[in-house]
Design a protein around this motif. Sequence first.
Motif, PDB file in Angstrom:
ATOM      1  N   VAL A 109      30.184  37.767  48.085  1.00 34.71           N
ATOM      2  CA  VAL A 109      31.265  36.838  47.777  1.00 34.71           C
ATOM      3  C   VAL A 109      31.654  36.094  49.045  1.00 34.71           C
ATOM      4  CG1 VAL A 109      33.614  36.562  46.891  1.00 34.71           C
ATOM      5  CG2 VAL A 109      32.132  38.350  45.941  1.00 34.71           C
ATOM      6  N   TRP A 110      31.787  34.784  48.920  1.00 34.15           N
ATOM      7  CA  TRP A 110      32.255  33.943  50.017  1.00 34.15           C
ATOM      8  C   TRP A 110      33.614  33.353  49.659  1.00 34.15           C
ATOM      9  CZ3 TRP A 110      27.305  34.231  48.339  1.00 34.15           C
ATOM     10  CH2 TRP A 110      26.270  34.369  49.270  1.00 34.15           C
ATOM     11  N   VAL A 111      34.502  33.305  50.616  1.00 36.50           N
ATOM     12  CA  VAL A 111      35.784  32.623  50.446  1.00 36.50           C
ATOM     13  C   VAL A 111      35.916  31.594  51.568  1.00 36.50           C
ATOM     14  CG1 VAL A 111      38.305  32.862  50.500  1.00 36.50           C
ATOM     15  CG2 VAL A 111      36.910  34.542  49.266  1.00 36.50           C
ATOM     16  N   ASN A 112      36.101  30.355  51.179  1.00 35.20           N
ATOM     17  CA  ASN A 112      36.201  29.260  52.152  1.00 35.20           C
ATOM     18  C   ASN A 112      35.075  29.304  53.182  1.00 35.20           C
ATOM     19  OD1 ASN A 112      38.643  28.098  51.069  1.00 35.20           O
ATOM     20  ND2 ASN A 112      39.710  29.864  51.903  1.00 35.20           N
ATOM     21  N   GLY A 113      33.868  29.566  52.666  1.00 39.32           N
ATOM     22  CA  GLY A 113      32.672  29.504  53.496  1.00 39.32           C
ATOM     23  C   GLY A 113      32.350  30.752  54.280  1.00 39.32           C
ATOM     24  N   GLN A 114      33.186  31.779  54.203  1.00 40.26           N
ATOM     25  CA  GLN A 114      32.929  33.006  54.960  1.00 40.26           C
ATOM     26  C   GLN A 114      32.594  34.159  54.015  1.00 40.26           C
ATOM     27  OE1 GLN A 114      35.503  34.013  58.285  1.00 40.26           O
ATOM     28  NE2 GLN A 114      36.405  31.963  58.251  1.00 40.26           N
ATOM     29  N   LEU A 115      31.586  34.920  54.393  1.00 37.16           N
ATOM     30  CA  LEU A 115      31.186  36.079  53.594  1.00 37.16           C
ATOM     31  C   LEU A 115      32.250  37.164  53.733  1.00 37.16           C
ATOM     32  CD1 LEU A 115      28.838  37.213  51.837  1.00 37.16           C
ATOM     33  CD2 LEU A 115      28.000  38.321  53.924  1.00 37.16           C
ATOM     34  N   VAL A 116      32.863  37.550  52.611  1.00 42.65           N
ATOM     35  CA  VAL A 116      33.962  38.523  52.662  1.00 42.65           C
ATOM     36  C   VAL A 116      33.642  39.824  51.938  1.00 42.65           C
ATOM     37  CG1 VAL A 116      35.779  36.779  52.953  1.00 42.65           C
ATOM     38  CG2 VAL A 116      35.030  37.406  50.645  1.00 42.65           C
ATOM     39  N   TYR A 117      32.570  39.814  51.135  1.00 45.26           N
ATOM     40  CA  TYR A 117      32.241  41.010  50.346  1.00 45.26           C
ATOM     41  C   TYR A 117      30.735  41.067  50.175  1.00 45.26           C
ATOM     42  CZ  TYR A 117      32.273  44.304  46.368  1.00 45.26           C
ATOM     43  OH  TYR A 117      32.074  45.376  45.536  1.00 45.26           O
ATOM     44  N   GLU A 118      30.180  42.276  50.420  1.00 47.04           N
ATOM     45  CA  GLU A 118      28.733  42.443  50.301  1.00 47.04           C
ATOM     46  C   GLU A 118      28.431  43.908  50.030  1.00 47.04           C
ATOM     47  OE1 GLU A 118      24.694  41.281  52.848  1.00 47.04           O
ATOM     48  OE2 GLU A 118      26.627  41.452  53.876  1.00 47.04           O
ATOM     49  N   SER A 119      27.621  44.141  49.004  1.00 47.45           N
ATOM     50  CA  SER A 119      27.174  45.504  48.686  1.00 47.45           C
ATOM     51  C   SER A 119      28.344  46.472  48.532  1.00 47.45           C
ATOM     52  CB  SER A 119      26.200  46.009  49.766  1.00 47.45           C
ATOM     53  OG  SER A 119      25.099  45.135  49.887  1.00 47.45           O
ATOM     54  N   GLN A 120      29.345  46.063  47.761  1.00 49.31           N
ATOM     55  CA  GLN A 120      30.526  46.877  47.448  1.00 49.31           C
ATOM     56  C   GLN A 120      31.370  47.224  48.669  1.00 49.31           C
ATOM     57  OE1 GLN A 120      28.888  50.172  44.987  1.00 49.31           O
ATOM     58  NE2 GLN A 120      29.828  49.117  43.247  1.00 49.31           N
ATOM     59  N   LYS A 121      31.292  46.380  49.691  1.00 51.06           N
ATOM     60  CA  LYS A 121      32.126  46.565  50.877  1.00 51.06           C
ATOM     61  C   LYS A 121      32.664  45.214  51.336  1.00 51.06           C
ATOM     62  CE  LYS A 121      29.627  50.620  52.657  1.00 51.06           C
ATOM     63  NZ  LYS A 121      28.832  51.151  53.795  1.00 51.06           N
ATOM     64  N   THR A 122      33.871  45.230  51.863  1.00 50.99           N
ATOM     65  CA  THR A 122      34.410  44.008  52.448  1.00 50.99           C
ATOM     66  C   THR A 122      33.897  43.879  53.878  1.00 50.99           C
ATOM     67  OG1 THR A 122      36.422  45.181  53.117  1.00 50.99           O
ATOM     68  CG2 THR A 122      36.465  44.010  51.008  1.00 50.99           C
ATOM     69  N   THR A 123      33.910  42.665  54.397  1.00 54.87           N
ATOM     70  CA  THR A 123      33.310  42.396  55.709  1.00 54.87           C
ATOM     71  C   THR A 123      34.322  42.356  56.841  1.00 54.87           C
ATOM     72  OG1 THR A 123      33.521  39.993  55.479  1.00 54.87           O
ATOM     73  CG2 THR A 123      31.509  41.021  54.601  1.00 54.87           C
ATOM     74  N   GLY A 124      35.614  42.449  56.518  1.00 57.82           N
ATOM     75  CA  GLY A 124      36.631  42.390  57.561  1.00 57.82           C
ATOM     76  C   GLY A 124      37.046  40.991  57.940  1.00 57.82           C
ATOM     77  N   LYS A 125      36.594  40.003  57.193  1.00 55.39           N
ATOM     78  CA  LYS A 125      37.002  38.619  57.454  1.00 55.39           C
ATOM     79  C   LYS A 125      38.130  38.238  56.497  1.00 55.39           C
ATOM     80  CE  LYS A 125      32.526  37.193  59.264  1.00 55.39           C
ATOM     81  NZ  LYS A 125      31.367  36.266  59.115  1.00 55.39           N
ATOM     82  N   PHE A 126      39.029  37.391  56.992  1.00 58.14           N
ATOM     83  CA  PHE A 126      40.233  37.058  56.232  1.00 58.14           C
ATOM     84  C   PHE A 126      40.457  35.540  56.184  1.00 58.14           C
ATOM     85  CE2 PHE A 126      40.902  41.245  58.219  1.00 58.14           C
ATOM     86  CZ  PHE A 126      41.047  42.027  57.076  1.00 58.14           C
ATOM     87  N   PRO A 127      39.608  34.825  55.452  1.00 57.47           N
ATOM     88  CA  PRO A 127      39.704  33.361  55.420  1.00 57.47           C
ATOM     89  C   PRO A 127      40.558  32.801  54.286  1.00 57.47           C
ATOM     90  CG  PRO A 127      37.678  34.028  54.372  1.00 57.47           C
ATOM     91  CD  PRO A 127      38.380  35.300  54.782  1.00 57.47           C
ATOM     92  N   GLY A 128      41.274  33.666  53.552  1.00 57.21           N
ATOM     93  CA  GLY A 128      42.050  33.198  52.413  1.00 57.21           C
ATOM     94  C   GLY A 128      43.145  32.223  52.822  1.00 57.21           C
ATOM     95  N   VAL A 129      43.485  31.320  51.923  1.00 57.64           N
ATOM     96  CA  VAL A 129      44.529  30.330  52.192  1.00 57.64           C
ATOM     97  C   VAL A 129      45.527  30.316  51.041  1.00 57.64           C
ATOM     98  CG1 VAL A 129      43.009  28.877  53.588  1.00 57.64           C
ATOM     99  CG2 VAL A 129      43.223  28.441  51.122  1.00 57.64           C
ATOM    100  N   PHE A 130      46.695  29.777  51.332  1.00 58.82           N
ATOM    101  CA  PHE A 130      47.738  29.579  50.323  1.00 58.82           C
ATOM    102  C   PHE A 130      47.529  28.199  49.727  1.00 58.82           C
ATOM    103  CE2 PHE A 130      52.576  29.043  49.590  1.00 58.82           C
ATOM    104  CZ  PHE A 130      52.443  29.423  48.272  1.00 58.82           C
ATOM    105  N   ILE A 131      47.235  28.135  48.440  1.00 60.72           N
ATOM    106  CA  ILE A 131      46.923  26.871  47.773  1.00 60.72           C
ATOM    107  C   ILE A 131      48.186  26.323  47.122  1.00 60.72           C
ATOM    108  CG2 ILE A 131      45.543  25.773  45.976  1.00 60.72           C
ATOM    109  CD1 ILE A 131      43.504  28.062  46.321  1.00 60.72           C
ATOM    110  N   LYS A 132      48.509  25.087  47.441  1.00 63.65           N
ATOM    111  CA  LYS A 132      49.686  24.449  46.854  1.00 63.65           C
ATOM    112  C   LYS A 132      49.264  23.440  45.789  1.00 63.65           C
ATOM    113  CE  LYS A 132      52.395  24.999  51.073  1.00 63.65           C
ATOM    114  NZ  LYS A 132      53.221  24.325  52.085  1.00 63.65           N
ATOM    115  N   ARG A 133      50.224  23.060  44.961  1.00 69.27           N
ATOM    116  CA  ARG A 133      49.949  22.106  43.881  1.00 69.27           C
ATOM    117  C   ARG A 133      49.369  20.818  44.456  1.00 69.27           C
ATOM    118  NH1 ARG A 133      54.560  21.197  42.783  1.00 69.27           N
ATOM    119  NH2 ARG A 133      54.852  18.992  43.171  1.00 69.27           N
ATOM    120  N   GLN A 134      48.333  20.316  43.787  1.00 70.20           N
ATOM    121  CA  GLN A 134      47.641  19.129  44.284  1.00 70.20           C
ATOM    122  C   GLN A 134      48.126  17.888  43.549  1.00 70.20           C
ATOM    123  OE1 GLN A 134      43.878  21.160  43.438  1.00 70.20           O
ATOM    124  NE2 GLN A 134      43.318  20.909  45.567  1.00 70.20           N
TER     125      GLN A 134
END
Length: 842
Positions: free
Chosen positions: A817-842
């Motif tokens: 799984v990639w979030v905002n271009g960064q691999l965050v989950y692989e083989s049932q483990k998280t990668t320790g990266k935290f690229p999540g963002v707060f999305i506001k109304r567009q």
Amino acid sequence: MAAKRFFSVLCVLLSIQLSYAQYSPSKLKTLDSALTILHQRASFSGVVLVAENGKTVYKKALGIANLALQEPLKTTSSFNLASVSKQFMAMMVMMLKEKGKLQFDDKVQQHLPDFPYEKISIRHLLTHTSGLPEYFELAQKHNNTLDTLTNEKLLQLLKTHQPNLEFGVGEKWEYNNTGYVILASVIEKAAGMPIEDFFKQQITRPLGMNDTYIYCLRMKQSPVNRVMGYQRKNGRNVPNDLIRLDGVVGDGNVYSSVEDLLKWDQALYTQKLVSAATWQEAITPVKFNNGQTHPYGFAWFIENDGKVLSHTGSWVGFFNEIIRNIEKKQTIIILSNSTDATVRKVVKDVLAGNVLKLPKTELISNIKLIDGSGTASRPAAVRLRDDKIWEVGDLVPFPNEPVTEGKGMTLAPGFIDSHSHHFGGLEEHPDGIAALNQGITTIVTGQDGGSTPMDTIQSFFKKRPVAINVATYTGHSTLRAKAMGAKSLYRTAKPEEVEKMKNLLRDEMNKGSLGLATGLEYESAFFSNRDEVLTLAKVAAELGGRYMSHIRSEDINLDEAIDEIIEIGQQTKMPVQISHIKIAKRDQWGNALALLGKLQKARAQGVNITADCYPYDFWNSTLRVLFPNRDYTNSASAEFAVTQLCDPEKSVVVRFAPNKDYAGKTLSQIATLRQEKPAQTLMALIAQAADFEERNPDYEGGIEAIMGKSMDESDIADFLSWSHTNICSDGAWRGHPRGHGAFTRVLGTYVRDKKIMPLETAIHKMTGLTAEHLGMTDRGIVQSGYYADLVLLNPETVKDNANIQNSTALSSGIEKVWVNGQLVYESQKTTGKFPGVFIKRQ
């Protein structure tokens, strides 16, 4: 010996050249390396020149000048300067002023009688203070696609239609291309000759600028050395050159090379073109009617009290910039023709000694792409660039580019959970594994009427990076608690309280909330009347929001509850969505199609009503929700609850603070332990929980909760299959297994095993359709320019493993799984990266 002597002399010359250079050799070497890498990554085609004291210290051409002929660029190649062209228009106006042909404060009508705005002067056009509207929309609105716009035609459009000015003449600064097209017409009129001839006569020929000229589509023949604009699309270069608006001259369509622009730059230090006094006027900040100023002169942006002059130019495939550091006698010229502005920042960062950040790309190859639109899967590769999707198609790796081998598995957009309660666990679980393990990359909170304030979420993201994206609605019950007091919710709101709620909602909407979410079946909102909810919904609608509701009843008053949300959609004209649509009353099971028919009729009448749904026949809530009339001591109501609203043998009490031994047991099992009937036990548990809450007001965590078995499998399949239903989890970090497995359960049980819909349809309901229902325009589809939230899954093995006994078991078949271009989950483990963002109304 001669070779050694030559090398020694060369080193001396180089050291002399660099001794006065303020750009160190290491900076120039870094610049050269950066441009090479950008070119290798298809992010730069163009020419860069750096000069000090009029001497070139660096220049380089990379890329192609003409797609059809594949001609390489040279430092003498002529680029469309786009808005950098404006400084040549300004210079010709200054020259005509010195010849006595015009004055800066002449009204434009003195030179162009057909110009319809009598207060606008030449100075207003030069300084972008005229208030004229941009001509692009005017031409597109009134001309057909075969009609090439010219300066004369634009003047006639203004005369005929006289569009309103954007602001009062001279009142403010707003960049404007129309003014410079009109200036070109003024120049022709005052000079008494075509502007291209005057330009050649007065500027290019005297300065020896042999690669510089005016060209537009009204001219019959294209110059031989004209650079063509292009754009890279999905691994291929395609033309991005002049369009039908490019019969005009003035705001653009001057062509030049970096070599010629250096000659131009150096001439501006002299009086070869205009006097020092006239030039000084060109680099003096414009003054408004009220005496305030703006750092722009005659086609130059002015920085550092006039020590730095610059201008960019961006049109079709061309992204250019010229920077003149007057104090340090430094010049930077950037010309590019690949529809990519990255080079401008990179060059400036390198030369300023800033931290260099080049675009990062990654190729995901050998995948079957399901792009979230609902269309059929196809073989493809996908290239990421920083946090976005850049290319989709038949792609090959760049030199040294990271490549993820997809092994023929399915790549889809990251799943969007439109109804989530995972946010409450992000403090403790910032890796978001409950969401990521089932492919969810974005959660939407604020559901069931309870929400966290926008400012609080914003602050949370600053303090606590997380792995997933979050968006939120504003909760109706939260508004009620703030306006009425937490202990005064069991009544209708007073007019002044509704007014306070409206103001609170308006403030949250202005900060980016998606809209209003209600939980009308819960006690905190149950006593609100329809008018209160409609009044608040209208506020959300006025500000471009949406409405989502856990409707007032999912059982005995289901029809009336559906009528209420349809009425809200009718009156507000905004999209409305039913949260976790279900039929919870046993003797109504099997009526899903009739309910969907009612919703479909409302849609045909113009109500944009949709739903989300989770794939389970049991819910998770409080014991009290089983009493629709809130009569918790009524034995008849309790009997109705255990016969019509839940199956006590399959309904599990998952949390009970007064007696923790009850957790994990069914209502029937607890009744057996207590030697009671299930209806009696239900009333007793509610009473015990109320007593515990009163005696423990500071108790943290929920006091009681039940997973109630109360839905029919065929209804669930029908709701999931409706074309306007998207998938949700309604899950949290613990409790109901949907918190860890809702999306993978759909993919495994309902798609692969039960085959109620194709995989492409299911993924559409998890991605593109959800984004549409939420108003998100840059997530949910695998397409260039969208954020790179992605999931790589194996359709043959994907399945949920969470159940009531082990509600946090991780899913199978979600490979990456990639979030905002960064691999965050692989083989049932998280990668320790935290690229999540707060999305506001567009």
